[in-house]
Design a protein around this motif. Sequence first.
Motif, mmCIF file in Angstrom:
data_model
loop_
_atom_site.group_PDB
_atom_site.id
_atom_site.type_symbol
_atom_site.label_atom_id
_atom_site.label_comp_id
_atom_site.label_asym_id
_atom_site.label_seq_id
_atom_site.Cartn_x
_atom_site.Cartn_y
_atom_site.Cartn_z
ATOM 1 N N GLY A 29 35.845 -41.868 -30.489
ATOM 2 C CA GLY A 29 36.080 -42.333 -31.856
ATOM 3 C C GLY A 29 35.422 -41.488 -32.925
ATOM 4 N N LYS A 30 34.970 -40.289 -32.562
ATOM 5 C CA LYS A 30 34.278 -39.419 -33.523
ATOM 6 C C LYS A 30 35.109 -39.152 -34.774
ATOM 7 C CE LYS A 30 33.792 -35.857 -30.903
ATOM 8 N NZ LYS A 30 34.488 -36.279 -29.688
ATOM 9 N N SER A 31 36.338 -38.736 -34.576
ATOM 10 C CA SER A 31 37.182 -38.377 -35.716
ATOM 11 C C SER A 31 37.519 -39.602 -36.565
ATOM 12 C CB SER A 31 38.469 -37.698 -35.250
ATOM 13 O OG SER A 31 38.164 -36.484 -34.595
ATOM 14 N N THR A 32 37.781 -40.717 -35.920
ATOM 15 C CA THR A 32 38.070 -41.956 -36.648
ATOM 16 C C THR A 32 36.891 -42.339 -37.531
ATOM 17 O OG1 THR A 32 39.527 -42.712 -34.876
ATOM 18 C CG2 THR A 32 38.643 -44.400 -36.359
ATOM 19 N N THR A 84 30.948 -32.426 -30.882
ATOM 20 C CA THR A 84 29.688 -32.423 -30.145
ATOM 21 C C THR A 84 29.162 -31.016 -29.939
ATOM 22 O OG1 THR A 84 30.355 -34.481 -29.114
ATOM 23 C CG2 THR A 84 28.540 -33.282 -28.083
ATOM 24 N N SER A 85 29.866 -30.175 -29.232
ATOM 25 C CA SER A 85 29.513 -28.783 -29.003
ATOM 26 C C SER A 85 28.003 -28.557 -28.934
ATOM 27 C CB SER A 85 30.109 -27.902 -30.115
ATOM 28 O OG SER A 85 29.767 -26.557 -29.920
ATOM 29 N N PRO A 86 27.378 -28.935 -27.808
ATOM 30 C CA PRO A 86 25.925 -28.798 -27.701
ATOM 31 C C PRO A 86 25.411 -27.394 -28.023
ATOM 32 C CG PRO A 86 26.766 -30.003 -25.815
ATOM 33 C CD PRO A 86 27.962 -29.492 -26.573
ATOM 34 N N GLY A 87 26.192 -26.370 -27.713
ATOM 35 C CA GLY A 87 25.759 -25.000 -27.955
ATOM 36 C C GLY A 87 25.660 -24.611 -29.417
ATOM 37 N N SER A 88 26.210 -25.441 -30.306
ATOM 38 C CA SER A 88 26.115 -25.124 -31.739
ATOM 39 C C SER A 88 25.213 -26.097 -32.499
ATOM 40 C CB SER A 88 27.509 -25.106 -32.382
ATOM 41 O OG SER A 88 28.060 -26.404 -32.438
ATOM 42 N N LEU A 89 24.560 -27.006 -31.794
ATOM 43 C CA LEU A 89 23.675 -27.953 -32.476
ATOM 44 C C LEU A 89 22.510 -27.243 -33.167
ATOM 45 C CD1 LEU A 89 23.689 -30.957 -29.991
ATOM 46 C CD2 LEU A 89 24.586 -30.932 -32.329
ATOM 47 N N LEU A 102 28.094 -41.382 -30.725
ATOM 48 C CA LEU A 102 28.920 -42.400 -30.095
ATOM 49 C C LEU A 102 28.783 -42.260 -28.589
ATOM 50 C CD1 LEU A 102 32.123 -42.129 -32.326
ATOM 51 C CD2 LEU A 102 30.120 -43.582 -32.622
ATOM 52 N N ARG A 103 28.271 -43.319 -27.957
ATOM 53 C CA ARG A 103 28.022 -43.288 -26.509
ATOM 54 C C ARG A 103 28.607 -44.523 -25.821
ATOM 55 N NH1 ARG A 103 22.112 -41.079 -24.911
ATOM 56 N NH2 ARG A 103 23.265 -40.351 -23.092
ATOM 57 N N PRO A 104 29.898 -44.780 -26.008
ATOM 58 C CA PRO A 104 30.484 -45.945 -25.335
ATOM 59 C C PRO A 104 30.645 -45.665 -23.846
ATOM 60 C CG PRO A 104 32.226 -44.676 -26.350
ATOM 61 C CD PRO A 104 30.905 -44.026 -26.756
ATOM 62 N N PRO A 105 30.955 -46.695 -23.067
ATOM 63 C CA PRO A 105 31.244 -46.469 -21.641
ATOM 64 C C PRO A 105 32.414 -45.498 -21.489
ATOM 65 C CG PRO A 105 31.060 -48.815 -22.126
ATOM 66 C CD PRO A 105 31.051 -48.100 -23.444
ATOM 67 N N THR A 170 22.584 -44.368 -32.565
ATOM 68 C CA THR A 170 23.393 -44.349 -31.352
ATOM 69 C C THR A 170 24.231 -45.619 -31.320
ATOM 70 O OG1 THR A 170 21.700 -43.085 -30.182
ATOM 71 C CG2 THR A 170 23.346 -44.203 -28.834
ATOM 72 N N LEU A 171 25.544 -45.430 -31.187
ATOM 73 C CA LEU A 171 26.477 -46.557 -31.115
ATOM 74 C C LEU A 171 27.055 -46.588 -29.708
ATOM 75 C CD1 LEU A 171 28.316 -46.033 -34.525
ATOM 76 C CD2 LEU A 171 26.376 -47.530 -34.030
ATOM 77 N N ASN A 172 26.882 -47.719 -29.011
ATOM 78 C CA ASN A 172 27.258 -47.821 -27.605
ATOM 79 C C ASN A 172 28.584 -48.519 -27.346
ATOM 80 O OD1 ASN A 172 24.908 -46.526 -26.498
ATOM 81 N ND2 ASN A 172 23.775 -48.306 -27.210
#
Length: 187
Positions: A29-32, A84-89, A102-105, A170-172
């Motif tokens: 849901g990142k883009s939303t 997300t792209s961890p390499g560009s954080l 966003l960390r849903p199941p 953090t949203l689960n």
Amino acid sequence: MTTPIALDDAPARLADASRILVIGCSGSGKSTLARALSCRYSLRHISLDRDVFWMPGWTERPKEEAYARIEALVQEERWVMDGTSPGSLNLRLPRTDLVIWLRPPRWTSLRGAIGRWLRYAGRTRPEMAPGCPEKIDFEFLHYIWTFERLSSPRVVQNLQRFGEGIPLLTLNSRADMNRLLEMAGAA
């Protein structure tokens, strides 16, 4: 190290933030969320998929060029960036006022990705580069299924290394995301 915040504290943090980073697994849901926050707070919506990483025909932008684009985008004064792209954080976190993870199941993310595919099958969704019609394959589904185990540790490592003092919400669940949007007046 980022500073965890509670959902109830998020609306005040959002109101004060000029640069918001929304991260999480594909389909979470990142883009939303980023689109809704962009409209609510009059922030430019930057999609890493659309604006940085992909070119027409699902051609990946060369890494050096992609990172140069990120470096330029984060210098803008007001934005909400999804991806997300961890390499560009390391490039994004120093300019970020608030991170929403966003960390849903994984089932939620799988449903989100499959639902998006059904909605946009054969067409390009707004968060993708032109000429990149929505697709789904085993590799993508495997990425979602293993995201928490394989990708999240890299995200955590980068948040610890480059996120000094940055508030982290953090949203689960989708319910948490919807509650945030409602509390912020963006629903």
